[in-house]
Design a protein around this motif. Structure first.
Motif, PDB file in Angstrom:
ATOM      1  N   TYR A 149       0.584  -1.216  -0.044  1.00 31.74           N
ATOM      2  CA  TYR A 149       0.052  -0.110   0.072  1.00 31.74           C
ATOM      3  C   TYR A 149       0.729   1.281   0.001  1.00 31.74           C
ATOM      4  O   TYR A 149       0.330   2.254  -0.796  1.00 31.74           O
ATOM      5  CB  TYR A 149      -0.873  -0.075   1.153  1.00 31.74           C
ATOM      6  N   ASN A 150       2.115   1.171   0.612  1.00 27.75           N
ATOM      7  CA  ASN A 150       2.950   2.559   0.671  1.00 27.75           C
ATOM      8  C   ASN A 150       3.472   2.756  -0.504  1.00 27.75           C
ATOM      9  O   ASN A 150       3.890   4.036  -1.060  1.00 27.75           O
ATOM     10  CB  ASN A 150       4.029   2.194   1.530  1.00 27.75           C
ATOM     11  N   GLN A 151       3.361   1.793  -1.831  1.00 33.80           N
ATOM     12  CA  GLN A 151       4.048   2.042  -2.888  1.00 33.80           C
ATOM     13  C   GLN A 151       3.028   2.646  -3.938  1.00 33.80           C
ATOM     14  O   GLN A 151       3.097   2.733  -5.043  1.00 33.80           O
ATOM     15  CB  GLN A 151       4.614   0.944  -3.500  1.00 33.80           C
ATOM     16  N   LEU A 152       1.636   2.792  -3.458  1.00 32.04           N
ATOM     17  CA  LEU A 152       0.445   3.191  -4.475  1.00 32.04           C
ATOM     18  C   LEU A 152       0.612   4.748  -4.696  1.00 32.04           C
ATOM     19  O   LEU A 152       1.383   5.565  -4.228  1.00 32.04           O
ATOM     20  CB  LEU A 152      -0.975   3.075  -3.666  1.00 32.04           C
ATOM     21  N   ASP A 153      -0.170   5.041  -5.784  1.00 33.23           N
ATOM     22  CA  ASP A 153       0.024   6.528  -6.383  1.00 33.23           C
ATOM     23  C   ASP A 153      -0.508   7.385  -5.211  1.00 33.23           C
ATOM     24  O   ASP A 153      -1.583   7.087  -4.919  1.00 33.23           O
ATOM     25  CB  ASP A 153      -1.103   6.547  -7.607  1.00 33.23           C
ATOM     26  N   LYS A 157      -8.083   8.704  -4.850  1.00 33.50           N
ATOM     27  CA  LYS A 157      -9.347   8.327  -5.308  1.00 33.50           C
ATOM     28  C   LYS A 157     -10.161   7.926  -4.125  1.00 33.50           C
ATOM     29  O   LYS A 157     -11.347   7.649  -4.590  1.00 33.50           O
ATOM     30  CB  LYS A 157      -9.204   7.506  -6.549  1.00 33.50           C
ATOM     31  N   HIS A 158      -9.899   7.455  -3.221  1.00 36.17           N
ATOM     32  CA  HIS A 158     -10.467   6.813  -2.291  1.00 36.17           C
ATOM     33  C   HIS A 158     -10.117   7.308  -0.800  1.00 36.17           C
ATOM     34  O   HIS A 158      -9.034   7.016  -0.434  1.00 36.17           O
ATOM     35  CB  HIS A 158     -10.328   5.212  -2.244  1.00 36.17           C
ATOM     36  N   GLU A 159     -11.016   7.871  -0.072  1.00 35.86           N
ATOM     37  CA  GLU A 159     -10.661   8.416   1.301  1.00 35.86           C
ATOM     38  C   GLU A 159     -10.483   7.304   2.380  1.00 35.86           C
ATOM     39  O   GLU A 159     -10.998   6.266   2.135  1.00 35.86           O
ATOM     40  CB  GLU A 159     -11.509   9.515   1.630  1.00 35.86           C
ATOM     41  N   ALA A 160     -10.163   7.982   3.638  1.00 30.76           N
ATOM     42  CA  ALA A 160     -10.074   6.959   4.764  1.00 30.76           C
ATOM     43  C   ALA A 160     -11.508   7.024   5.246  1.00 30.76           C
ATOM     44  O   ALA A 160     -12.251   7.755   5.140  1.00 30.76           O
ATOM     45  CB  ALA A 160      -9.334   7.287   5.836  1.00 30.76           C
ATOM     46  N   PHE A 161     -11.937   5.901   6.195  1.00 30.82           N
ATOM     47  CA  PHE A 161     -13.198   5.889   6.706  1.00 30.82           C
ATOM     48  C   PHE A 161     -14.335   5.718   5.952  1.00 30.82           C
ATOM     49  O   PHE A 161     -15.379   6.261   6.069  1.00 30.82           O
ATOM     50  CB  PHE A 161     -13.345   6.914   7.786  1.00 30.82           C
ATOM     51  N   MET A 162     -14.201   4.926   4.609  1.00 34.00           N
ATOM     52  CA  MET A 162     -15.098   4.769   3.708  1.00 34.00           C
ATOM     53  C   MET A 162     -15.866   3.343   3.837  1.00 34.00           C
ATOM     54  O   MET A 162     -15.021   2.477   4.019  1.00 34.00           O
ATOM     55  CB  MET A 162     -14.749   4.996   2.265  1.00 34.00           C
ATOM     56  N   LEU A 163     -17.214   3.370   3.578  1.00 30.49           N
ATOM     57  CA  LEU A 163     -17.838   2.014   3.800  1.00 30.49           C
ATOM     58  C   LEU A 163     -17.847   1.401   2.465  1.00 30.49           C
ATOM     59  O   LEU A 163     -18.516   2.205   1.501  1.00 30.49           O
ATOM     60  CB  LEU A 163     -19.083   2.182   4.464  1.00 30.49           C
ATOM     61  N   GLY A 164     -17.620   0.213   2.201  1.00 36.96           N
ATOM     62  CA  GLY A 164     -17.968  -0.345   0.737  1.00 36.96           C
ATOM     63  C   GLY A 164     -18.075  -1.766   0.838  1.00 36.96           C
ATOM     64  O   GLY A 164     -17.875  -2.258   1.773  1.00 36.96           O
ATOM     65  N   ALA A 182      -7.209   4.375   5.481  1.00 43.53           N
ATOM     66  CA  ALA A 182      -6.264   5.208   4.919  1.00 43.53           C
ATOM     67  C   ALA A 182      -6.909   5.682   3.543  1.00 43.53           C
ATOM     68  O   ALA A 182      -7.823   4.628   3.119  1.00 43.53           O
ATOM     69  CB  ALA A 182      -4.770   4.815   4.809  1.00 43.53           C
ATOM     70  N   PRO A 183      -6.121   6.598   3.136  1.00 45.58           N
ATOM     71  CA  PRO A 183      -6.793   7.099   1.599  1.00 45.58           C
ATOM     72  C   PRO A 183      -5.971   6.088   0.529  1.00 45.58           C
ATOM     73  O   PRO A 183      -5.007   5.909   0.553  1.00 45.58           O
ATOM     74  CB  PRO A 183      -6.196   8.471   1.495  1.00 45.58           C
ATOM     75  N   ILE A 184      -6.733   5.111  -0.057  1.00 43.37           N
ATOM     76  CA  ILE A 184      -6.398   4.295  -0.862  1.00 43.37           C
ATOM     77  C   ILE A 184      -6.570   4.528  -2.356  1.00 43.37           C
ATOM     78  O   ILE A 184      -7.756   4.604  -2.907  1.00 43.37           O
ATOM     79  CB  ILE A 184      -7.012   2.801  -0.375  1.00 43.37           C
TER      80      ILE A 184
END
Length: 233
Positions: A149-153, A157-164, A182-184
């Motif tokens: 995850y640390n190497q992602l752009d 496009k996706h914030e922290a604390f989002m439900l999906g 975390a923002p992913i």
């Protein structure tokens, strides 16, 4: 030629002028005609009466359906309170942005599918997930994403604390839950986002800090006790 007496002539005249008798066949025919006409009138009355009643029932049914539909639109829950063994997480549902997913989530809540669901994957600074840990091919994919995850752009496009929930359809109508910690950037490829945490971020973080094994499964069970839907907080 013999003369006919006046008295006999009078009797013959009365017989000729008197009314003729109506035969039984004629009476039967007239009676049948009356019965047929009465039956026709009765049938026509019932037909129009039933048609009128059906129209009234249809109008009433349509009005009730419209009213019910409007009430359902008004009463669609805006929030979900996810009660876990670590505390409560309040989520605002994106019913306008993801109506189909929200609808499926609400149905799953009513069926009690989330009661007892475990958070079977916890990846720090990435996501916590509740659902079926035994889905083939799923574990390797998500664990590899967690490791890198640390190497992602950095373009978020996706914030922290989002439900999906996963975009992959589940066998048997399952419904897994993801909450990002975390923002992913690239989760939109895998997850349908349908809400965000507005209260209980500390609970999410506490779950995130749980000790896990090499497959990111919590060593001590952490589960969902129940999910409560609310129109207002």
């Amino acid at each position: 030629m013999a003369k006919i007496k006046p008295q006999a002539l009078l009797l013959q005249s009365k017989k000729k002028k008197g009314p003729s008798r109506i035969s039984l066949v004629t009476i039967a025919i007239y009676g049948l005609i009356v019965v047929v006409m009465a039956f026709f009138l009765f049938t026509s009355y019932r037909h129009w009466n039933r048609r009128s009643n059906f129209q009234e029932e249809d109008n009433l049914s349509s009005a009730e359906h419209d009213s019910f539909g409007d009430s359902k639109k008004v009463d669609v829950p805006k929030y979900a309170v996810i009660t876990t063994s670590k505390g409560s997480i309040t989520v605002e549902l994106y019913k306008e942005g993801s109506p189909e997913v929200v609808s499926e989530f609400i149905k799953s809540c009513h069926k009690g599918r989330f009661k007892g669901m475990l958070f079977n994957r916890v990846i720090k600074n990435f996501v916590i997930q509740g659902g079926d840990v035994n889905r083939p091919g799923n574990m390797e994919d998500w664990t590899s994403r967690g490791k890198h995850y640390n190497q992602l752009d950095t373009s978020l496009k996706h914030e922290a604390f989002m439900l999906g929930t996963s975009k992959t359809k589940h066998d048997g109508g399952g419904f897994d839950l993801f909450i990002t910690t975390a923002p992913i950037p690239d989760l939109n490829e895998k997850i349908n986002v349908f809400g965000r945490v507005i209260k209980g971020e500390d609970v999410v973080q506490e779950i995130e800090e749980a000790d896990t094994d090499e497959h990111y499964r919590p060593k001590a069970p952490i589960g969902i006790i129940e999910v409560t839907l609310k129109q207002k907080l």
